[in-house]
Design a protein around this motif. Sequence first.
Motif, short mmCIF file in Angstrom:
data_model
loop_
_atom_site.label_atom_id
_atom_site.label_comp_id
_atom_site.label_asym_id
_atom_site.label_seq_id
_atom_site.Cartn_x
_atom_site.Cartn_y
_atom_site.Cartn_z
N ASN A 235 1.44 89.06 62.48
CA ASN A 235 0.18 88.36 61.82
C ASN A 235 0.69 88.52 60.36
O ASN A 235 0.32 87.40 59.68
N ILE A 236 0.55 89.52 59.99
CA ILE A 236 0.00 89.91 58.38
C ILE A 236 1.43 89.55 57.89
O ILE A 236 1.04 88.53 57.00
N THR A 237 2.82 89.62 58.21
CA THR A 237 3.94 88.87 57.91
C THR A 237 3.65 87.52 57.24
O THR A 237 4.54 87.01 56.50
N GLN A 238 3.90 87.75 58.80
CA GLN A 238 3.67 85.69 58.85
C GLN A 238 2.83 84.62 57.84
O GLN A 238 3.27 84.11 57.26
N ASN A 239 1.90 85.96 57.94
CA ASN A 239 0.51 85.14 57.49
C ASN A 239 0.79 85.03 55.35
O ASN A 239 0.66 83.68 54.82
N ILE A 240 0.85 86.49 54.58
CA ILE A 240 2.24 86.53 54.20
C ILE A 240 2.92 85.17 53.77
O ILE A 240 3.50 84.91 52.68
N THR A 241 3.88 85.25 53.85
CA THR A 241 5.45 84.54 53.85
C THR A 241 4.70 82.49 53.97
O THR A 241 5.59 81.77 53.38
N ALA A 242 3.91 82.20 55.39
CA ALA A 242 3.85 81.55 55.22
C ALA A 242 2.64 80.50 54.66
O ALA A 242 2.02 79.72 54.13
N ASN A 243 1.54 81.02 54.61
CA ASN A 243 0.36 80.95 53.66
C ASN A 243 0.22 81.26 52.22
O ASN A 243 -0.79 80.52 51.79
N PHE A 244 0.89 82.54 52.18
CA PHE A 244 0.23 82.93 50.31
C PHE A 244 1.66 83.15 49.64
O PHE A 244 1.88 83.97 49.21
N ASP A 245 2.16 82.22 49.80
CA ASP A 245 3.49 82.41 48.84
C ASP A 245 3.46 82.34 47.57
O ASP A 245 3.90 82.57 46.96
N CYS A 246 1.90 81.61 47.70
CA CYS A 246 1.25 81.03 46.37
C CYS A 246 3.18 80.21 45.25
O CYS A 246 1.92 80.17 43.99
N THR A 247 3.75 79.88 45.25
CA THR A 247 5.07 79.37 44.73
C THR A 247 4.08 78.21 43.91
O THR A 247 4.54 77.66 42.85
N ASP A 248 3.48 77.26 45.11
CA ASP A 248 3.65 75.62 44.50
C ASP A 248 2.12 75.76 43.68
O ASP A 248 2.03 75.16 43.18
N LYS A 249 1.66 76.79 44.31
CA LYS A 249 -0.54 77.08 43.09
C LYS A 249 -0.21 77.52 41.87
O LYS A 249 -0.07 77.01 41.22
N VAL A 250 1.23 78.58 42.11
CA VAL A 250 1.84 78.88 40.65
C VAL A 250 2.47 77.20 39.80
O VAL A 250 2.07 77.58 38.62
N GLN A 251 3.09 76.93 40.29
CA GLN A 251 3.70 75.73 40.06
C GLN A 251 3.26 74.68 38.85
O GLN A 251 3.49 73.56 38.12
N ALA A 252 2.24 73.73 40.41
CA ALA A 252 1.28 73.66 39.80
C ALA A 252 0.27 73.78 38.86
O ALA A 252 -0.05 72.61 38.09
N TYR A 253 -0.29 75.01 38.26
CA TYR A 253 -0.75 75.02 37.34
C TYR A 253 0.38 75.25 36.13
O TYR A 253 -0.42 74.41 35.02
N TYR A 254 1.40 75.51 35.63
CA TYR A 254 2.09 75.21 34.76
C TYR A 254 2.96 73.40 34.92
O TYR A 254 3.14 73.96 34.08
N ALA A 255 2.99 72.76 35.81
CA ALA A 255 3.38 71.56 35.55
C ALA A 255 1.92 70.87 34.86
O ALA A 255 1.83 70.69 33.95
N LYS A 256 0.75 71.72 35.08
CA LYS A 256 -1.08 71.04 34.42
C LYS A 256 -0.46 71.72 33.04
O LYS A 256 -0.87 70.44 32.45
N LYS A 257 -0.58 72.60 33.16
CA LYS A 257 -0.04 72.77 31.41
C LYS A 257 0.95 72.33 30.30
O LYS A 257 0.48 71.62 29.69
N GLY A 258 2.15 71.75 31.66
CA GLY A 258 3.16 70.95 30.65
C GLY A 258 2.04 69.55 30.48
O GLY A 258 2.67 69.06 28.91
N ASP A 259 1.64 68.96 31.49
CA ASP A 259 1.06 67.68 31.54
C ASP A 259 -0.36 67.93 30.27
O ASP A 259 0.14 66.83 29.25
N CYS A 260 -0.80 68.76 29.59
CA CYS A 260 -1.71 69.07 28.88
C CYS A 260 -1.36 69.08 27.38
O CYS A 260 -1.67 68.31 26.82
N LEU A 261 -0.25 69.32 27.68
CA LEU A 261 0.53 69.75 25.78
C LEU A 261 1.11 68.87 26.11
O LEU A 261 1.11 67.94 24.68
N ALA A 262 1.25 67.38 26.86
CA ALA A 262 2.01 66.14 26.50
C ALA A 262 0.65 64.85 26.11
O ALA A 262 0.50 64.60 25.16
#
Length: 694
Positions: A235-262
């Motif tokens: 369950n812990i491993t599944q929780n890490i891989t399924a719910n806490f990959d964090c890639t989308d959240k990190v991408q959203a942060y950097y994408a917003k930085k790009g939008d703000c620079l624009a």
Amino acid sequence: MKTFCAQILAAACLLIAGDAVKLTALAGAIQRDAGIFSQGIAKVSAPGVSDRSQAKQAASDMEKMVMALAQQVKARKEDPTVANDSANITAFVEEIQVIVQEMLQNVMDAAAEIETACTESLSNATNCPTFAKNTTFYPPGFEGDFGPLREVHKGCYAEIPGLKDEADRCERVRESLIVQEQLALDEFNALNEFKSPEECVISETDVEAYLLRMWQDHFEIKAAQWWAAYYKLHNITQNITANFDCTDKVQAYYAKKGDCLAEQLALEEMACDVYERVEEGCNNTCNCIDERWDLYTKEVASLNNSLYDLKIEYRATKRIDCLLTAFSAADMDAAIDACIEKRHDTSSVNSTCVASYNADQKPSCSEPDVCSQGITVIEHPDTEAYRQAEYELQGITLAGPCYADCCTSPMYTWVTLPDRWITSTGPWFTPADSGTNEFFDMEVAKQECELATTVKCYGIYDSFCNGPTLAEEESDGVKLIGHPEGSVLTADALEQSSAGSCVLEMAMGNRTTLTTTMPDVLCKYEVNVSRSAQAGVWKTFTFENQIWDEAFRFNGCSVESDAGQTCVTAQATTQGVRTIKTREGTTAGEGVCCNQETNAVVGQKRVACNGYKDAYEAIYDKKVDNMKLITGEVFNDLAAARERCLRLGASCWGMMDYSCEGSKFALVNGEALNEATDLLATPTTCLKKKLADQ
């Protein structure tokens, strides 16, 4: 002209010699040359001719010839031995008078053209554009209100902290789950080891009772514990891989930085446009008057010289006309003497425009208020005052350096990577407004990529590294390169080309790329391991080239290594040596033999990443300019700042401690900083330089 004058002189000689018959023949020759002479006079009389002295000299020479002729005719008439040839002289004179009248007309025409040229020059000098005092020179449709652009820009940056907190929170939870995962794995492994439990020792003679106790009291309980530990770990491993990959959240942060620079770029470009238009408008306001009046003054001086030459030419031509008329006068002697003494009036050869020139008539320059008072609606983007007013005082601490056209730093730089290629499947980037990723104009392709920013567009693929071609027999454009789904493309991931193709990589002006994911980092870890047979740390391992959030644990045994074979032969264990595994299951190190003794990871620490230690040298009473800081990287916690700087590798030179009290830190851009020249003296700020891992 010279030929004609020579013919007149010859006529005079013939008159002196008394050869009146030859005058008739000479008159025919003069008539033949009259057309040529008339064309020459018309040519030199035009005001466009650069050297008016040619016409003036021609008229002067002709005047001298006719004067000489008049003197000779007068002398012959006083000689009683010479016959009267008045008939021949009259015919000769009539031929010349036709040309003389053409000369006079050409002079008047030239004077008229001088008047026209002067009038046009004066009109040009007095018709520069005029501007009202409230003229602003702003771009069309823009009234000087930067409020909407400022609001959008500030609103965009206001979203970044929340996105960053969400990404950081996800990663913190992920780290916590990884620790829990290790503990659960240790618990599971402990249950999975056979340790000859004492409860299995036979203490009674009843076999049925023993088997029942072995099943119910031992194996059934162990099975329940094993499955509980298994599902807990799962369950812990599944929780890490399924719910806490964090890639989308990190991408959203950097994408917003790009939008703000624009959005930041849009604000800065409008400010640049305002400054450039105002500068151009103010320069043209008075420069136009100065330049055109100077041109008019020079034109009047040149036309005045031409007019003076025309007067001389006119006077000489009128004297010729007078002398020619005197030849047929009743009292030729008196008429010739009168012509010699007369000074002809040249007032008809004039230019009212030239005569009325007055330097005091130069139009005055009335500048709009913005030219004398300057632009007050916004500071120039390439100044520190702009950053303070637009960013610092507005609480926008994440704004990047200025990349607008009027700033000193270029928005993007292009680097050609030779012998690289992209497969037919991409990744390609297609701008929404164009509907295609292939372009036949390199500049247009670059503009489309720059508009998309490095968040979406990596660069340009050129299949033959010769730019786009468009011909009847072949059509080969360049293509925009995007990023793979969920990650970022790097130069190392590009395929090697054997056909001469290349890739043009686009990066920010300071070579800092806006990525949509966290950069790849390889770190060195120190891992402390315990041993069940002794207290404390048994051994410290050093593992290099590991990922940023690696977790080490003991998992399983192996007989494949030399240590494993030694355990088999020397320790009489068939399972070999205990192995230290990464999260992905790769063997990183080895512990004790797989027998009654066990190992456990009791601590791990990142000590260096990408060639830099997690250690810093303090530099007191120094700071760097804000342009040398990494955009958006400000921290109120030293540990968080150190972790982030370590993760950025060479891109982070170190940290600037604003008050030198450890309460606020900004990361220094290692790619933009020149340590020899960019460290500025200050009594309240200090720096922390990250040390190289040597």
